[in-house]
Write a protein that holds these residues in place. Structure first.
Motif, short mmCIF file in Angstrom:
data_model
loop_
_atom_site.label_atom_id
_atom_site.label_comp_id
_atom_site.label_asym_id
_atom_site.label_seq_id
_atom_site.Cartn_x
_atom_site.Cartn_y
_atom_site.Cartn_z
N LEU A 72 -43.38 26.16 17.85
CA LEU A 72 -44.57 25.31 17.94
C LEU A 72 -44.23 23.87 17.56
N ARG A 73 -43.18 23.70 16.80
CA ARG A 73 -42.75 22.35 16.40
C ARG A 73 -42.23 21.55 17.58
N THR A 74 -41.96 22.23 18.71
CA THR A 74 -41.45 21.51 19.88
C THR A 74 -42.57 21.06 20.82
N ALA A 75 -43.82 21.42 20.49
CA ALA A 75 -44.95 21.02 21.33
C ALA A 75 -45.21 19.52 21.24
N ASP A 76 -45.65 18.94 22.34
CA ASP A 76 -45.97 17.51 22.38
C ASP A 76 -47.43 17.26 22.03
N ASN A 87 -63.94 20.23 5.86
CA ASN A 87 -64.02 18.79 6.14
C ASN A 87 -62.74 18.09 5.72
N ALA A 88 -62.18 18.50 4.58
CA ALA A 88 -60.95 17.88 4.08
C ALA A 88 -59.79 18.14 5.03
N LEU A 89 -59.72 19.37 5.55
CA LEU A 89 -58.66 19.69 6.51
C LEU A 89 -58.80 18.84 7.78
N HIS A 90 -60.04 18.68 8.22
CA HIS A 90 -60.28 17.88 9.42
C HIS A 90 -59.88 16.42 9.18
N GLU A 91 -60.19 15.91 8.00
CA GLU A 91 -59.81 14.53 7.66
C GLU A 91 -58.29 14.40 7.61
N LYS A 92 -57.63 15.43 7.10
CA LYS A 92 -56.17 15.41 7.02
C LYS A 92 -55.54 15.36 8.40
N ALA A 93 -56.23 15.94 9.38
CA ALA A 93 -55.70 15.97 10.74
C ALA A 93 -55.95 14.67 11.50
N LYS A 94 -56.88 13.86 11.02
CA LYS A 94 -57.28 12.65 11.76
C LYS A 94 -56.12 11.72 12.12
N PRO A 95 -55.20 11.44 11.20
CA PRO A 95 -54.11 10.50 11.55
C PRO A 95 -53.25 10.96 12.72
N PHE A 96 -53.28 12.27 13.00
CA PHE A 96 -52.44 12.80 14.07
C PHE A 96 -53.20 13.01 15.37
N ARG A 97 -54.52 12.81 15.32
CA ARG A 97 -55.32 13.00 16.53
C ARG A 97 -55.17 11.83 17.48
N THR A 98 -55.22 12.14 18.76
CA THR A 98 -55.08 11.11 19.78
C THR A 98 -56.30 11.16 20.70
N ILE A 151 -60.27 28.19 10.61
CA ILE A 151 -59.68 27.47 9.48
C ILE A 151 -58.15 27.61 9.50
N ASN A 152 -57.67 28.82 9.70
CA ASN A 152 -56.22 29.04 9.69
C ASN A 152 -55.53 28.43 10.90
N ALA A 153 -56.23 28.35 12.03
CA ALA A 153 -55.64 27.68 13.20
C ALA A 153 -55.41 26.21 12.89
N LEU A 154 -56.37 25.58 12.25
CA LEU A 154 -56.22 24.17 11.88
C LEU A 154 -55.14 24.01 10.82
N ARG A 155 -55.08 24.93 9.86
CA ARG A 155 -54.02 24.88 8.84
C ARG A 155 -52.65 25.00 9.50
N CYS A 156 -52.51 25.93 10.45
CA CYS A 156 -51.23 26.13 11.14
C CYS A 156 -50.83 24.90 11.95
N ALA A 157 -51.81 24.31 12.64
CA ALA A 157 -51.52 23.12 13.44
C ALA A 157 -50.97 22.01 12.57
N LEU A 158 -51.55 21.83 11.40
CA LEU A 158 -51.09 20.78 10.49
C LEU A 158 -49.73 21.10 9.90
N GLU A 159 -49.48 22.35 9.61
CA GLU A 159 -48.23 22.74 8.96
C GLU A 159 -47.06 22.84 9.93
N SER A 184 -44.69 18.97 14.74
CA SER A 184 -43.66 17.99 14.39
C SER A 184 -44.33 16.66 14.09
N ARG A 185 -43.56 15.73 13.59
CA ARG A 185 -44.11 14.41 13.27
C ARG A 185 -44.53 13.66 14.53
N LYS A 186 -43.93 14.00 15.65
CA LYS A 186 -44.21 13.29 16.90
C LYS A 186 -45.37 13.93 17.68
N ALA A 187 -45.73 15.14 17.35
CA ALA A 187 -46.77 15.84 18.11
C ALA A 187 -48.15 15.25 17.83
#
Length: 373
Positions: A193-197, A102-113, A223-231, A234-237
């Motif tokens: 992966l950092r070049t993905a939009d 749940n914490a990882l999901h919350e951490k991803a929220k600001p970047f979700r569109t 879990i690791n897929a979500l960890r990788c996506a966050l790590e 890029s800041r713009k993705a």
């Protein structure tokens, strides 16, 4: 099965089978109770030990899970390895309980569109001929992508087991000699992966599902897929759920997008998809990049699918074709499994608007490779 259990109350087998049934129905409490009953009657059966321990672990009873594994008396090398791997799985779910998911999901929220924002981004990229890449990472990528030496040390046996299972699904056990080169290629994915939009990653509901069925592959994979996506983003993705491709298709967006183009590219194991795109969407010219289908799904793909060694043979050929062809401003649909992420990001580098559509190609071709097709 209930009748069999009642008829043979001292036999572990009906209860074990009942636990498997409850597991498939995501009735976790009932599955755990059934496996517990079976274990009490036969604590030496390897399958029962594994099932009971895994369900204890994902239900939060990690000490009890380790105790069950500690008392096991394996009679084969395979069982011995499974006990060690299950112990590392228990360690993983101790480190990543539901609360951590749940914490990882919350951490991803600001970047979700939103889906509408993704549609606008793709449309804008097409109209302005701006290079663009939409990729999705799921449990397969979460399994194979290296994260850290700490991770590999702490969960190495678990990761090795899951990587082997995915390898056999994607490429087949007879191609094991190519694993080293494949792993090296995936180190590139960590960088590009950092070049993905847009990155699609596992939803909280998917992660919860894997915990509910105590999936030894699915829990660490998602879990690791979500960890990788966050790590690695890029800041713009932007982030979205991994089912992004289905939503773009079901909403009619892909149909509208393709209908607006006179020339597109497609990467798929289905040669007939070229005629499908021309006939269904009115595209005049379609550039086709062939890739072999997964051996595990060949019976579902049918005789017309491309065969051969995806990695390294077709992979290097297609990467060369991508670089040699003029990709500027062209929409390219990519259905290439885990290697499809590398294809899509290379296509963006060469100027294309690359969309990772995954199994949508199977759906269009009437191949029932996923539930709901």
């Amino acid at each position: 099965m209930l009748a069999a259990k009642e008829a043979q109350p001292d036999n572990f087998q009906p209860s074990y089978e009942l636990g498997i049934l409850y597991q498939s129905e995501k009735r976790k409490a009932d599955a755990l109770a059934a496996f517990s009953y079976a274990y009490d009657r036969n604590p030496s059966d390897a399958r029962t030990v594994m099932a009971f321990a895994l369900h204890l672990a994902t239900d939060g009873h990690t000490d009890a899970a380790l105790s069950v594994l500690e008392r096991a008396l394996p009679r084969s090398i395979e069982t011995l390895r499974n006990i060690g791997m299950a112990s590392q799985f228990t360690r993983f779910v101790t480190d990543f309980r539901h609360e951590e998911a749940n914490a990882l999901h919350e951490k991803a929220k600001p970047f979700r569109t939103t889906l509408d924002n993704i549609k606008k981004s793709i449309t804008n990229a097409v109209q302005t001929q701006t290079p663009f890449a939409m990729v999705r990472i799921g449990d397969g990528e979460g399994t194979w992508l290296h994260r850290s030496t700490r991770d590999e040390t702490r969960y190495g046996a678990l990761y090795d087991r899951n990587r082997e299972e995915f390898w056999n699904i994607w490429f087949g056990a007879d191609q094991i000699s190519a694993q080293g080169g494949f792993y090296a290629a995936l180190t590139d994915l960590r960088h590009v992966l950092r070049t993905a939009d847009v990155i699609g990653s596992p939803s909280l509901s998917w992660i919860r599902h894997e915990y509910e069925i105590a999936s030894i592959r699915g829990v660490p994979g998602t879990i690791n897929a979500l960890r990788c996506a966050l790590e690695l983003k890029s800041r713009k993705a932007a982030l979205f759920t991994e089912s992004l491709h289905y939503q773009l298709d079901s909403s009619g967006f892909l149909k509208e997008l393709l209908a607006s183009q006179s020339r597109v590219g497609v990467m798929s194991c289905h040669p007939d998809i070229v005629d499908h795109i021309k006939g269904q969407f009115g595209v005049k010219d379609v550039d086709y990049y062939p890739i072999p289908g997964e051996p595990s799904r060949r019976h579902l793909h049918g005789e017309g699918t491309v065969t051969g060694r995806h990695f390294p043979d077709f992979f290097h050929k297609n990467m060369k074709l991508i670089a040699e062809n003029d990709q500027r401003g062209r929409v390219v649909l990519v259905g290439g499994g885990i290697l499809g992420k590398l294809y899509a990001l290379r296509l963006k580098r060469e100027g294309a608007i690359a969309l990772d559509i995954g199994s949508i190609a199977d759906k269009w071709m009437g191949k029932k490779t996923r539930p709901g097709f």
